[in-house]
Design a protein around this motif. Structure first.
Motif, PDB file in Angstrom:
ATOM      1  N   PHE A 171       0.837  -1.200   0.000  1.00  0.00           N
ATOM      2  CA  PHE A 171       0.000   0.000   0.000  1.00  0.00           C
ATOM      3  C   PHE A 171       0.871   1.249   0.000  1.00  0.00           C
ATOM      4  CE2 PHE A 171      -2.401   3.308   2.232  1.00  0.00           C
ATOM      5  CZ  PHE A 171      -3.599   3.300   1.539  1.00  0.00           C
ATOM      6  N   ILE A 172       1.881   1.267   0.864  1.00  0.00           N
ATOM      7  CA  ILE A 172       2.786   2.413   0.960  1.00  0.00           C
ATOM      8  C   ILE A 172       3.607   2.556  -0.319  1.00  0.00           C
ATOM      9  CG2 ILE A 172       4.703   3.423   2.248  1.00  0.00           C
ATOM     10  CD1 ILE A 172       2.041   3.356   3.728  1.00  0.00           C
ATOM     11  N   ALA A 173       3.973   1.417  -0.926  1.00  0.00           N
ATOM     12  CA  ALA A 173       4.769   1.461  -2.156  1.00  0.00           C
ATOM     13  C   ALA A 173       4.011   2.167  -3.274  1.00  0.00           C
ATOM     14  CB  ALA A 173       5.154   0.048  -2.578  1.00  0.00           C
ATOM     15  N   ILE A 174       2.708   1.933  -3.379  1.00  0.00           N
ATOM     16  CA  ILE A 174       1.910   2.591  -4.415  1.00  0.00           C
ATOM     17  C   ILE A 174       1.832   4.092  -4.137  1.00  0.00           C
ATOM     18  CG2 ILE A 174      -0.388   2.799  -5.431  1.00  0.00           C
ATOM     19  CD1 ILE A 174      -0.763  -0.153  -5.069  1.00  0.00           C
ATOM     20  N   ILE A 175       1.622   4.451  -2.887  1.00  0.00           N
ATOM     21  CA  ILE A 175       1.555   5.867  -2.528  1.00  0.00           C
ATOM     22  C   ILE A 175       2.881   6.561  -2.824  1.00  0.00           C
ATOM     23  CG2 ILE A 175       1.319   7.492  -0.601  1.00  0.00           C
ATOM     24  CD1 ILE A 175      -0.666   5.549   0.653  1.00  0.00           C
ATOM     25  N   ALA A 176       3.983   5.907  -2.454  1.00  0.00           N
ATOM     26  CA  ALA A 176       5.307   6.495  -2.652  1.00  0.00           C
ATOM     27  C   ALA A 176       5.601   6.709  -4.131  1.00  0.00           C
ATOM     28  CB  ALA A 176       6.376   5.602  -2.032  1.00  0.00           C
ATOM     29  N   LYS A 177       5.001   5.875  -5.000  1.00  0.00           N
ATOM     30  CA  LYS A 177       5.230   6.017  -6.433  1.00  0.00           C
ATOM     31  C   LYS A 177       4.810   7.396  -6.920  1.00  0.00           C
ATOM     32  CE  LYS A 177       4.161   6.158 -10.790  1.00  0.00           C
ATOM     33  NZ  LYS A 177       4.798   7.471 -10.841  1.00  0.00           N
ATOM     34  N   GLY A 178       3.834   8.017  -6.228  1.00  0.00           N
ATOM     35  CA  GLY A 178       3.365   9.329  -6.640  1.00  0.00           C
ATOM     36  C   GLY A 178       4.432  10.405  -6.600  1.00  0.00           C
ATOM     37  N   ALA A 179       5.488  10.162  -5.843  1.00  0.00           N
ATOM     38  CA  ALA A 179       6.572  11.135  -5.735  1.00  0.00           C
ATOM     39  C   ALA A 179       7.754  10.767  -6.622  1.00  0.00           C
ATOM     40  CB  ALA A 179       7.027  11.242  -4.278  1.00  0.00           C
ATOM     41  N   THR A 180       7.598   9.760  -7.477  1.00  0.00           N
ATOM     42  CA  THR A 180       8.679   9.306  -8.344  1.00  0.00           C
ATOM     43  C   THR A 180       8.222   9.300  -9.803  1.00  0.00           C
ATOM     44  OG1 THR A 180       8.148   6.940  -8.424  1.00  0.00           O
ATOM     45  CG2 THR A 180       9.332   7.739  -6.477  1.00  0.00           C
ATOM     46  N   PRO A 181       9.160   9.318 -10.761  1.00  0.00           N
ATOM     47  CA  PRO A 181       8.782   9.239 -12.176  1.00  0.00           C
ATOM     48  C   PRO A 181       8.634   7.807 -12.687  1.00  0.00           C
ATOM     49  CG  PRO A 181      11.128   9.679 -11.986  1.00  0.00           C
ATOM     50  CD  PRO A 181      10.584   9.653 -10.576  1.00  0.00           C
ATOM     51  N   ILE A 182       8.678   6.806 -11.797  1.00  0.00           N
ATOM     52  CA  ILE A 182       8.500   5.413 -12.224  1.00  0.00           C
ATOM     53  C   ILE A 182       7.115   5.255 -12.857  1.00  0.00           C
ATOM     54  CG2 ILE A 182       8.240   3.035 -11.414  1.00  0.00           C
ATOM     55  CD1 ILE A 182      10.358   3.609  -9.327  1.00  0.00           C
ATOM     56  N   PRO A 183       7.005   4.619 -14.016  1.00  0.00           N
ATOM     57  CA  PRO A 183       5.724   4.508 -14.728  1.00  0.00           C
ATOM     58  C   PRO A 183       4.613   3.891 -13.873  1.00  0.00           C
ATOM     59  CG  PRO A 183       7.524   3.809 -16.138  1.00  0.00           C
ATOM     60  CD  PRO A 183       8.104   3.990 -14.767  1.00  0.00           C
ATOM     61  N   PHE A 184       3.479   4.569 -13.806  1.00  0.00           N
ATOM     62  CA  PHE A 184       2.351   4.101 -12.997  1.00  0.00           C
ATOM     63  C   PHE A 184       1.775   2.802 -13.545  1.00  0.00           C
ATOM     64  CE2 PHE A 184      -2.192   4.685 -11.498  1.00  0.00           C
ATOM     65  CZ  PHE A 184      -1.919   4.381 -10.177  1.00  0.00           C
ATOM     66  N   LYS A 185       1.876   2.610 -14.856  1.00  0.00           N
ATOM     67  CA  LYS A 185       1.320   1.400 -15.469  1.00  0.00           C
ATOM     68  C   LYS A 185       1.996   0.135 -14.939  1.00  0.00           C
ATOM     69  CE  LYS A 185       2.455   3.426 -19.138  1.00  0.00           C
ATOM     70  NZ  LYS A 185       3.244   4.456 -18.419  1.00  0.00           N
ATOM     71  N   LEU A 186       3.269   0.242 -14.567  1.00  0.00           N
ATOM     72  CA  LEU A 186       3.950  -0.909 -13.968  1.00  0.00           C
ATOM     73  C   LEU A 186       3.262  -1.298 -12.664  1.00  0.00           C
ATOM     74  CD1 LEU A 186       6.308  -2.926 -13.647  1.00  0.00           C
ATOM     75  CD2 LEU A 186       7.621  -1.067 -12.573  1.00  0.00           C
ATOM     76  N   ILE A 187       2.858  -0.291 -11.894  1.00  0.00           N
ATOM     77  CA  ILE A 187       2.196  -0.533 -10.611  1.00  0.00           C
ATOM     78  C   ILE A 187       0.807  -1.128 -10.814  1.00  0.00           C
ATOM     79  CG2 ILE A 187       1.387   0.537  -8.483  1.00  0.00           C
ATOM     80  CD1 ILE A 187       4.433   0.515  -8.817  1.00  0.00           C
ATOM     81  N   THR A 188       0.044  -0.574 -11.752  1.00  0.00           N
ATOM     82  CA  THR A 188      -1.344  -1.020 -11.916  1.00  0.00           C
ATOM     83  C   THR A 188      -1.417  -2.456 -12.443  1.00  0.00           C
ATOM     84  OG1 THR A 188      -1.525  -0.106 -14.177  1.00  0.00           O
ATOM     85  CG2 THR A 188      -2.068   1.349 -12.343  1.00  0.00           C
ATOM     86  N   ILE A 189      -0.597  -2.762 -13.442  1.00  0.00           N
ATOM     87  CA  ILE A 189      -0.594  -4.117 -13.985  1.00  0.00           C
ATOM     88  C   ILE A 189      -0.103  -5.114 -12.936  1.00  0.00           C
ATOM     89  CG2 ILE A 189       0.452  -5.643 -15.719  1.00  0.00           C
ATOM     90  CD1 ILE A 189       0.495  -3.247 -17.628  1.00  0.00           C
ATOM     91  N   THR A 190       0.922  -4.727 -12.193  1.00  0.00           N
ATOM     92  CA  THR A 190       1.472  -5.600 -11.164  1.00  0.00           C
ATOM     93  C   THR A 190       0.461  -5.852 -10.058  1.00  0.00           C
ATOM     94  OG1 THR A 190       3.697  -4.747 -11.608  1.00  0.00           O
ATOM     95  CG2 THR A 190       3.358  -5.907  -9.530  1.00  0.00           C
ATOM     96  N   ALA A 191      -0.245  -4.805  -9.627  1.00  0.00           N
ATOM     97  CA  ALA A 191      -1.243  -4.950  -8.566  1.00  0.00           C
ATOM     98  C   ALA A 191      -2.340  -5.931  -8.975  1.00  0.00           C
ATOM     99  CB  ALA A 191      -1.843  -3.592  -8.223  1.00  0.00           C
ATOM    100  N   GLY A 192      -2.757  -5.856 -10.235  1.00  0.00           N
ATOM    101  CA  GLY A 192      -3.762  -6.796 -10.707  1.00  0.00           C
ATOM    102  C   GLY A 192      -3.234  -8.210 -10.770  1.00  0.00           C
ATOM    103  N   PHE A 193      -1.991  -8.355 -11.187  1.00  0.00           N
ATOM    104  CA  PHE A 193      -1.386  -9.683 -11.300  1.00  0.00           C
ATOM    105  C   PHE A 193      -1.317 -10.390  -9.949  1.00  0.00           C
ATOM    106  CE2 PHE A 193       2.379 -12.404 -11.023  1.00  0.00           C
ATOM    107  CZ  PHE A 193       2.156 -13.279 -12.073  1.00  0.00           C
TER     108      PHE A 193
END
Length: 216
Positions: free
Chosen positions: A108-130
């Motif tokens: 949960f915290i990892a997804i929130i922290a992504k908001g402060a980084t330029p790491i592609p959000f699509k990596l997070i969304t696809i991974t979360a579903g997987f």
């Protein structure tokens, strides 16, 4: 040419369909499109600073909605679609590490922290579903993460729209180059997840698709 494109885009940003284009960019970027919606959001905020907060909210909500599509791809069509998307975006190597991290208690915290980084959000969304992250947990984290990413832009342009526009008008090439660098850094950062190194032992280091199911 860059200046003409800037002027043309500024005109479109103030047009009657600007919000729809903004929402579309934010939606597709969260699931498969490689370019973030920040340039469109920024130009729209420059064209109409008084609507900057509104535009940031639209971008946030559309991105969260697009994240649901990414989640669905990862959950229901990973082998058919998800793997091909990750490969096309050069994110395959970072996927096992991201999946391992999101599966843990700090997901949960990892997804929130992504908001402060330029790491592609699509990596997070696809991974979360997987990994089958609970949808409510995913949605809440996504709203917070995307708000961090876009609301900051909206607030800054709402408060300092005129000075920012003056700077971009003068240093357009520098601004574009800086944004390109951020995109590249984001994808490089995501790629480095696959080969993460650190002084502290990390159970997700070296995880592969074959060993992912063994990591709790």
């Amino acid at each position: 040419m860059l200046r003409r494109l800037y002027v043309w885009t500024m005109g479109k940003a103030a047009g009657p369909f600007a919000e729809y284009w903004l929402a579309l960019f934010a939606f597709v970027e969260a699931s498969f499109f490689p370019i973030p919606p920040h340039p469109v959001l920024g130009l729209m905020c420059l064209a109409r600073p008084e609507r900057a907060i509104r535009y940031a909210i639209i971008t946030t909500l559309a991105s969260v909605a697009g994240g649901l599509l990414g989640y669905a791809i990862g959950h229901f069509a990973f082998a058919l679609v998800g793997e091909k998307l990750l490969d096309a975006l050069h994110l395959t190597a970072s996927f096992p590490y991201a999946a391992c991290k999101l599966r843990g208690e700090a997901g949960f915290i990892a997804i929130i922290a992504k908001g402060a980084t330029p790491i592609p959000f699509k990596l997070i969304t696809i991974t979360a579903g997987f990994i089958g992250m609970p949808i409510g947990k995913f949605l809440l984290a996504s709203v917070i993460s995307r708000s961090i990413s876009f609301m900051i832009v909206g607030v800054l342009f709402r408060l300092f729209g005129a000075p920012i526009k003056a700077w971009i008008d003068k240093y357009l090439g520098v601004a574009v180059a800086g944004f390109v660098v951020l995109i590249v850094v984001g994808f490089i950062g995501a790629a480095m997840l696959g080969g993460h190194k650190g002084g502290v032992a990390d159970k997700c280091t070296g995880v592969t698709m074959e060993t992912l199911s063994q990591v709790k």
